[in-house]
Design a protein around this motif. Structure first.
Motif, PDB file in Angstrom:
ATOM      1  N   TYR A 209       0.766  -1.194   0.018  1.00 12.51           N
ATOM      2  CA  TYR A 209      -0.194  -0.024  -0.058  1.00 12.51           C
ATOM      3  C   TYR A 209       0.906   1.191  -0.066  1.00 12.51           C
ATOM      4  O   TYR A 209       1.576   1.279   1.060  1.00 12.51           O
ATOM      5  CB  TYR A 209      -0.950  -0.012   1.032  1.00 12.51           C
ATOM      6  CG  TYR A 209      -2.030  -1.105   1.399  1.00 12.51           C
ATOM      7  CD1 TYR A 209      -3.310  -0.877   0.454  1.00 12.51           C
ATOM      8  CD2 TYR A 209      -1.728  -2.298   1.706  1.00 12.51           C
ATOM      9  CE1 TYR A 209      -4.255  -1.942   0.563  1.00 12.51           C
ATOM     10  CE2 TYR A 209      -2.783  -3.186   1.715  1.00 12.51           C
ATOM     11  CZ  TYR A 209      -3.930  -3.078   1.002  1.00 12.51           C
ATOM     12  OH  TYR A 209      -4.837  -4.203   0.836  1.00 12.51           O
ATOM     13  N   GLN A 210       0.820   1.953  -1.053  1.00 15.33           N
ATOM     14  CA  GLN A 210       1.659   3.115  -1.460  1.00 15.33           C
ATOM     15  C   GLN A 210       0.873   4.498  -0.989  1.00 15.33           C
ATOM     16  O   GLN A 210       0.000   4.590  -1.676  1.00 15.33           O
ATOM     17  CB  GLN A 210       2.110   2.942  -2.655  1.00 15.33           C
ATOM     18  CG  GLN A 210       3.185   4.240  -2.971  1.00 15.33           C
ATOM     19  CD  GLN A 210       4.543   4.388  -2.180  1.00 15.33           C
ATOM     20  OE1 GLN A 210       5.058   3.472  -2.234  1.00 15.33           O
ATOM     21  NE2 GLN A 210       4.552   5.417  -1.789  1.00 15.33           N
ATOM     22  N   MET A 212       0.309   8.761  -1.438  1.00 14.80           N
ATOM     23  CA  MET A 212       0.492   9.316  -2.659  1.00 14.80           C
ATOM     24  C   MET A 212       1.680  10.692  -1.691  1.00 14.80           C
ATOM     25  O   MET A 212       1.697  10.585  -0.460  1.00 14.80           O
ATOM     26  CB  MET A 212      -0.618  10.184  -2.913  1.00 14.80           C
ATOM     27  CG  MET A 212      -1.505   9.076  -3.705  1.00 14.80           C
ATOM     28  SD  MET A 212      -2.900   9.973  -4.328  1.00 14.80           S
ATOM     29  CE  MET A 212      -3.954  10.482  -2.924  1.00 14.80           C
ATOM     30  N   LYS A 217      -1.751  14.392  -3.224  1.00 15.61           N
ATOM     31  CA  LYS A 217      -2.935  14.403  -2.343  1.00 15.61           C
ATOM     32  C   LYS A 217      -3.861  15.627  -2.329  1.00 15.61           C
ATOM     33  O   LYS A 217      -5.153  15.413  -2.299  1.00 15.61           O
ATOM     34  CB  LYS A 217      -2.543  14.287  -0.786  1.00 15.61           C
ATOM     35  CG  LYS A 217      -1.859  12.766  -0.391  1.00 15.61           C
ATOM     36  CD  LYS A 217      -1.567  12.641   1.169  1.00 15.61           C
ATOM     37  CE  LYS A 217      -0.856  11.283   1.424  1.00 15.61           C
ATOM     38  NZ  LYS A 217      -0.209  11.311   2.995  1.00 15.61           N
ATOM     39  N   LEU A 293      -2.930   9.286 -11.272  1.00 15.01           N
ATOM     40  CA  LEU A 293      -2.029   8.014 -10.789  1.00 15.01           C
ATOM     41  C   LEU A 293      -1.332   7.420 -11.755  1.00 15.01           C
ATOM     42  O   LEU A 293      -0.525   6.493 -11.207  1.00 15.01           O
ATOM     43  CB  LEU A 293      -3.161   7.059  -9.903  1.00 15.01           C
ATOM     44  CG  LEU A 293      -4.147   7.566  -8.940  1.00 15.01           C
ATOM     45  CD1 LEU A 293      -5.087   6.585  -8.415  1.00 15.01           C
ATOM     46  CD2 LEU A 293      -3.290   8.235  -7.818  1.00 15.01           C
ATOM     47  N   LYS A 416       4.822   4.930  -6.996  1.00 18.80           N
ATOM     48  CA  LYS A 416       4.820   3.856  -7.349  1.00 18.80           C
ATOM     49  C   LYS A 416       6.008   3.231  -8.279  1.00 18.80           C
ATOM     50  O   LYS A 416       6.395   2.126  -8.297  1.00 18.80           O
ATOM     51  CB  LYS A 416       3.501   3.107  -8.245  1.00 18.80           C
ATOM     52  CG  LYS A 416       2.410   2.786  -7.386  1.00 18.80           C
ATOM     53  CD  LYS A 416       1.274   2.312  -8.200  1.00 18.80           C
ATOM     54  CE  LYS A 416       0.125   1.738  -7.216  1.00 18.80           C
ATOM     55  NZ  LYS A 416      -1.190   1.226  -7.942  1.00 18.80           N
ATOM     56  N   GLU A 641      -1.372  -2.136 -10.667  1.00 16.19           N
ATOM     57  CA  GLU A 641      -2.658  -1.599 -10.306  1.00 16.19           C
ATOM     58  C   GLU A 641      -3.705  -2.659 -10.370  1.00 16.19           C
ATOM     59  O   GLU A 641      -3.666  -3.745 -10.682  1.00 16.19           O
ATOM     60  CB  GLU A 641      -3.425  -0.761 -11.585  1.00 16.19           C
ATOM     61  CG  GLU A 641      -2.488   0.626 -11.838  1.00 16.19           C
ATOM     62  CD  GLU A 641      -2.599   1.083 -13.273  1.00 16.19           C
ATOM     63  OE1 GLU A 641      -3.309   2.125 -13.316  1.00 16.19           O
ATOM     64  OE2 GLU A 641      -2.505   0.277 -14.202  1.00 16.19           O
ATOM     65  N   TYR A 669      -2.446   2.381  -4.408  1.00 17.65           N
ATOM     66  CA  TYR A 669      -2.314   3.490  -3.990  1.00 17.65           C
ATOM     67  C   TYR A 669      -3.242   3.654  -2.455  1.00 17.65           C
ATOM     68  O   TYR A 669      -4.557   3.478  -2.624  1.00 17.65           O
ATOM     69  CB  TYR A 669      -2.693   4.774  -4.680  1.00 17.65           C
ATOM     70  CG  TYR A 669      -1.554   5.295  -5.670  1.00 17.65           C
ATOM     71  CD1 TYR A 669      -0.530   5.934  -5.168  1.00 17.65           C
ATOM     72  CD2 TYR A 669      -1.585   4.927  -6.919  1.00 17.65           C
ATOM     73  CE1 TYR A 669       0.712   6.120  -5.756  1.00 17.65           C
ATOM     74  CE2 TYR A 669      -0.486   5.331  -7.875  1.00 17.65           C
ATOM     75  CZ  TYR A 669       0.649   5.998  -7.055  1.00 17.65           C
ATOM     76  OH  TYR A 669       1.675   6.079  -8.008  1.00 17.65           O
ATOM     77  N   GLN A 670      -2.914   4.084  -1.627  1.00 15.52           N
ATOM     78  CA  GLN A 670      -3.858   3.966  -0.131  1.00 15.52           C
ATOM     79  C   GLN A 670      -4.570   5.223  -0.096  1.00 15.52           C
ATOM     80  O   GLN A 670      -4.074   6.384  -0.398  1.00 15.52           O
ATOM     81  CB  GLN A 670      -2.561   3.779   1.259  1.00 15.52           C
ATOM     82  CG  GLN A 670      -3.371   3.464   2.382  1.00 15.52           C
ATOM     83  CD  GLN A 670      -2.391   3.332   3.453  1.00 15.52           C
ATOM     84  OE1 GLN A 670      -1.239   3.851   3.176  1.00 15.52           O
ATOM     85  NE2 GLN A 670      -2.791   2.686   4.521  1.00 15.52           N
ATOM     86  N   THR A 672      -7.137   6.175  -1.844  1.00 17.72           N
ATOM     87  CA  THR A 672      -7.466   6.891  -3.166  1.00 17.72           C
ATOM     88  C   THR A 672      -8.579   6.275  -4.074  1.00 17.72           C
ATOM     89  O   THR A 672      -9.148   5.242  -3.378  1.00 17.72           O
ATOM     90  CB  THR A 672      -6.017   6.623  -4.129  1.00 17.72           C
ATOM     91  OG1 THR A 672      -5.837   5.491  -4.297  1.00 17.72           O
ATOM     92  CG2 THR A 672      -4.968   7.312  -3.314  1.00 17.72           C
ATOM     93  N   GLU A 674      -8.406   4.699  -6.584  1.00 17.91           N
ATOM     94  CA  GLU A 674      -8.022   3.368  -7.085  1.00 17.91           C
ATOM     95  C   GLU A 674      -8.274   2.326  -6.016  1.00 17.91           C
ATOM     96  O   GLU A 674      -8.844   1.218  -6.443  1.00 17.91           O
ATOM     97  CB  GLU A 674      -6.674   3.235  -7.198  1.00 17.91           C
ATOM     98  CG  GLU A 674      -5.861   2.020  -7.977  1.00 17.91           C
ATOM     99  CD  GLU A 674      -4.438   2.259  -8.193  1.00 17.91           C
ATOM    100  OE1 GLU A 674      -4.103   2.343  -9.230  1.00 17.91           O
ATOM    101  OE2 GLU A 674      -3.620   2.011  -7.126  1.00 17.91           O
TER     102      GLU A 674
END
Length: 988
Positions: A209-210, A212, A217, A293, A416, A641, A669-670, A672, A674
């Protein structure tokens, strides 16, 4: 347990559907191998004695299914595809020989109606994408024709899109009714048989879990705020509609646009331009959330500039009146400013350049010579410390020579990218560790990286191939981003120059500037070469891994918004031009230098590689990913992704290969969109399956008729009642109601509805009209877009002329779409409505055949009035939907005679004995070669003129009176082209 590439739940499905005496609808969750099930079922029936037809498959699916069947051993002849290039005789021979055949719905309908296909001999039908079947679809038409003559053949329908079977009342029952099915098999991921097969052997999953960056943000939060504001404004502007489904969570999906349009379509002509702009803005904001993203910061910033440019002026070059409301909010200001700061920062004063401190030691002449040489070659300057010693570029801020002095590059990398580089490095270390231990492990050491789009794959491939492994976090892709920045600045300089040129030209000539930005042909060639060099590249230990790049499918349009910074950049780059004076060539050569050599070192870059030295980057597709996993057999899979379909494909891949030590890196992405979109898609699919299972438990089975004999005997038998026969004797006619339909009309839904209304459909190639209802009634059907285009090119005038000449009751049918506004005001949304010439079909005034012109272009209502004045016998019928059209045709055919096929085909054609009497065959061939004259109107032309000489002697107005506005002008200009050239020019 697996056997032949199938799991236990695959065998359970095949056991339920392989019986040829039964027909079922199969609903399977995506990613569980639906294509494999279909191909295995086709393999069972791969015999010359069987004729199995595959319907509703795209060309890509046909190729993939054919390849899969070839791998399974069905090669002689395997799957054969029927397309428009295959003639009628070849199709008949193909059907008679049997086997597996994929055919388009339109061709299959025509072949069934014309008895070219032996329907009684068909073993079965396989219908793909059953979720798309409706009462208006051609697949429902095919099933009705199939069951009329064949009640013993099987019918299997398949679908892996349960979310699409949720709209309307009892959607599952509606599909089964149209397909005439009684049984449905539902296999979701939580099915007991599926769980038992997939959870026995699981892959090793590493969730990453990345978060931003701070700037991302800010942009992400501002975009969500703009989307919420737009949705609230849309609901407030349309309080009379049920818009409860319009939420930010639903707006993350592409289907959201269709939901909004479906809600607004019935009143689309009543909503104002502001509401229409809000609907378009929602799609734009959703794309921006995705691009944030996936795109590099320069591409994202350029796309934002295109949005500003499109809102600054309209397509015609005039200032735009209706701006996007979200652009005027504070959140939009945050989006644009922060996106720009991610790329570069402009200082206020270009001359204010940082200089060396006063205590710097004097630089030697050798150092100046080296610096001059590097600057001449375009190499970046290495900074010096306070002692005059050169430092490496990684130790200080290096500055390229092509960079303007007042511009400070930021070039923020996507988080990422660094995470992917670290993951690949970890995988490489794991491979080296296993090789040092001489551990024997099944599977290949190929690293498979999966992305959501081909553009993302191309970007990641470029990053992995050019990254600096020794650079700190956030600067590994500096080289790639600097190349993109240089191209970005070069584009801005060209943009400024062309904008100034356009303004100067518009000032001198009074015309609007038309900027068409193009890259140098050398640049485009280098881009193509880079995309075509898609072979695997060698990975150097400790260096950047090589990739298989995927060509980008599409490029965003370049922004056309002049800015002050563009002028500064253009002025600076102009001063940096080399002695050749060709900045474009210099840039092309600099980009070429970053590519590997073509000949000398081809083998080191493009030689065959060991699996441990290969990184493959691919985009998610469909069931073809199953074949990708089976061929590559990777042990390390990186999901750049999230994608729930591919997760299940990995589960199936692992279950089929329990000995493989598969490791999956799942990146997201944490906090988000996504992550939210991935969780929402899981929830939507689960809810859809639960609703379908509940509907199946409470559904009443539909009752299907085995023949077309209606229960009402009067409707089926009493066709004609005539009081004029034998002094008022009632005559009963058992002749079936018949409609002759032009071949091109089978692209519409009307023939299917006419057949459902107990009418016999006779396909034919008609020269005059689209539908022949009686010997006297001819109908030309026009949808709204077709009506607009027919008025613009003058085709409708010619069609009405032909109908009036050959039929007593010519009819123009204007048909609107179902569930859309029944108003001509929707024509304003069609871009092809207004033509620059402002011409419309000619109108006869007494004996004069003059053509009137309007500089502004008449409205669609005015054109219809002129059409009725020119052809007073043509009747105009308005239909709100294809259903209403079927009822209108039924009323028009009441108490009338049936049309004759041979007569309808001969009307207006070359074989018509009444057309063109006395015209010789060579003259007809010459006539057909003239512009504006086609096989459809040549018979009418030969009836109006006696010879080609007479046609050449006609005036422009007379030729347009025969052929129509645009075709007549093209024909007349062609005939008088040499005459116009030989005329002397008029005196000044």
């Amino acid at each position: 347990m697996s056997s032949g590439g199938l799991l236990s739940f695959h065998h359970a499905i095949l056991e339920d559907i392989h019986d040829p005496s039964t027909s079922q609808l199969v609903l399977l969750a995506r990613g569980l191998g639906l294509r494999k099930v279909v191909c295995t079922l086709m393999q069972i029936y791969d015999q010359p004695a069987n004729l199995v037809l595959v319907v509703n498959a795209s060309s890509e699916e046909e190729a993939a299914i054919g390849e899969e069947l070839g791998i399974m051993g069905c090669r002689k002849p395997g799957l054969r595809a029927v397309d428009y290039e295959m003639g009628k005789k070849d199709r008949q021979d193909l059907y008679k020989n049997g086997g597996l055949i994929s055919v388009t719905s339109r061709i299959l309908v025509v072949d069934m109606l014309q008895s070219d296909l032996p329907t009684k001999l068909v073993t079965g039908l396989l219908i793909l994408h059953a979720e798309k079947v409706t009462a208006l679809s051609l697949e429902a038409f095919i099933v009705r024709l199939y069951r009329e003559k064949n009640n013993t053949g099987f019918l299997k329908a398949f679908s892996d899109q349960p979310e699409h079977i949720t709209s309307g009342l009892s959607p599952l029952r509606s599909i089964m009714k149209e397909l005439q099915l009684y049984t449905v098999l539902i296999y979701p991921r939580f099915h007991e048989a599926v769980k038992e097969s997939l959870e026995r052997k699981r892959a090793d999953v590493v969730e990453l879990y990345q978060p931003m960056t701070e700037s991302m943000k800010e942009i992400h939060g501002a975009l969500v705020q703009c989307m919420s504001t737009t949705l609230a404004e849309l609901k407030r502007s349309n309080t009379m509609l049920d818009l409860d489904d319009l939420s930010v969570e639903n707006a993350y999906f592409r289907s959201f646009d269709a939901i909004v349009r479906r809600q607004l379509d019935p009143v689309w002509h009543k909503v104002g331009p502001r509401t229409k702009q809000l609907v378009n803005d929602l799609a734009t904001l959703r794309r921006l959330l995705t691009y944030l993203l996936n795109y590099d910061p320069l591409a994202f910033h350029a796309y934002l500039e295109t949005i500003i440019a499109s809102n600054a002026q309209s397509a015609s070059g005039n200032p735009r009146q209706n701006h996007s409301p979200w652009l005027l909010t504070n959140a939009a200001h945050i989006i644009f400013e922060t996106a720009k700061k991610r790329c570069y920062v402009l200082r206020e004063s270009p001359e204010n350049v940082s200089s060396a401190p006063e205590d710097v030691v004097e630089i030697s002449d050798d150092e100046n010579a080296w610096e001059a040489l590097e600057e001449a070659q375009g190499i970046v300057h290495r900074a010096r410390d306070t002692t005059g010693t050169r430092k490496n570029a990684t130790e200080s801020n290096s500055r390229p020579a092509w960079l303007p002095k007042n511009l400070e590059p930021v070039l923020e990398e996507l988080p990422k990218w660094h995470l992917l580089a670290e993951t690949v490095k970890e995988i490489e270390e794991e491979i080296m560790r296993q090789e040092s231990l001489s551990t024997t492990i099944s599977g290949n050491n190929i690293v498979l990286v999966m992305t959501s789009s081909a553009q993302t794959s191309s970007l990641l491939g470029e990053y992995l191939a050019s990254m600096d492994p020794d650079a700190p976090s956030g600067r590994r892709g500096r080289r790639m981003l600097e190349n993109k920045l240089r191209l970005h600045l070069f584009w801005k300089a060209r943009l400024s120059a062309r904008s100034n040129e356009g303004r100067s030209r518009s000032t001198n000539t009074g015309q609007d500037p038309r900027d068409v930005d193009e890259l140098n042909p050398a640049l485009r060639k280098k881009d193509r070469d880079r995309a075509e060099r898609g072979a695997t590249r060698r990975r150097v230990r400790g260096g950047a891994p090589a990739t298989i790049n995927v060509p980008t499918q599409g490029q965003d349009s370049a922004p056309r918004l002049p800015r002050e910074e563009e002028s500064v950049i253009a002025e600076f780059l102009g001063s940096q031009a080399n002695t050749s004076g060709d900045a474009e060539l210099a840039l092309a050569l600099s980009l070429e230098a970053s590519l590997p050599p073509d000949d000398a070192e081809f083998e080191p870059f493009y030689g065959l590689l060991a699996p441990a030295q290969t990184v493959v980057v691919r985009a998610y597709t469909d069931d073809g990913d199953d074949r990708l996993l089976a061929e590559l057999r990777p042990r390390f899979i990186v999901m750049y992704e999230p994608n729930q379909d591919f997760i299940r494909r990995i589960e199936v891949y692992k279950a089929l290969n329990p000995g493989y030590a598969v490791r999956v890196y799942f990146m997201v992405y944490q906090m988000t969109t996504e992550e939210h979109k991935y969780l929402a898609s899981l929830r939507k699919e689960k809810d859809a399956f639960e609703r379908l299972i509940k509907e199946r438990g409470t559904m009443l089975l539909p009752i299907h008729e085995n023949n077309r004999v209606a229960s009402d005997v009067g409707e089926a038998i009493i066709k004609t009642i005539s009081s004029r026969v034998a002094g008022g004797r009632i005559e009963l006619s058992t002749e079936e109601s018949r409609v002759i339909v032009d071949m091109r009309e089978f692209r519409s839904t009307l023939p299917s509805l006419l057949h459902a209304s107990k009418m016999c459909i006779v396909p034919a190639t008609l020269t005059v009209g689209d539908y022949i209802l009686t010997p006297d009634i001819c109908v030309e059907r026009k949808s709204i877009p077709d009506l607009v285009s027919s008025f613009n090119n003058g085709r409708l005038y010619t069609q009405c002329e032909l109908m009036s000449a050959h039929y007593k009751q010519p009819i123009l049918l204007i048909e609107f779409e179902e569930q859309k506004s029944f108003s001509l005001e929707v024509v304003q949304d069609i871009k092809s409505y207004v033509k620059p010439t402002g011409k419309y079909p000619p109108r006869k005034t007494g004996g004069d055949n003059s053509v009137k012109e309007s500089p502004q272009g008449p409205s669609i209502q005015q054109k219809l009035v002129l059409l009725t004045l020119a052809f007073p016998r043509v009747r105009i019928l308005w239909s709100s939907s294809p259903y209403a059209t079927a009822d209108i045709f039924k009323d028009l055919k009441a108490k009338t005679r049936e049309p004759d096929y041979a007569t309808a085909v001969a009307v207006g054609a070359d074989s018509d004995p009444a057309a063109g009497q006395g015209v010789h065959k060579p003259a007809e061939e010459l006539l057909n070669t003239l512009p504006g004259i086609t096989a459809k109107n040549s018979g009418y032309v030969t009836g109006r003129v006696r010879s080609v000489r007479e046609l050449c002697e006609l005036s422009l107005e007379q030729v347009q009176d025969i052929l129509g506005n645009e075709p007549g002008k093209a024909c007349w200009e062609f005939l008088h082209w040499g005459e116009a050239i030989s005329k002397p020019s008029a005196p000044a």
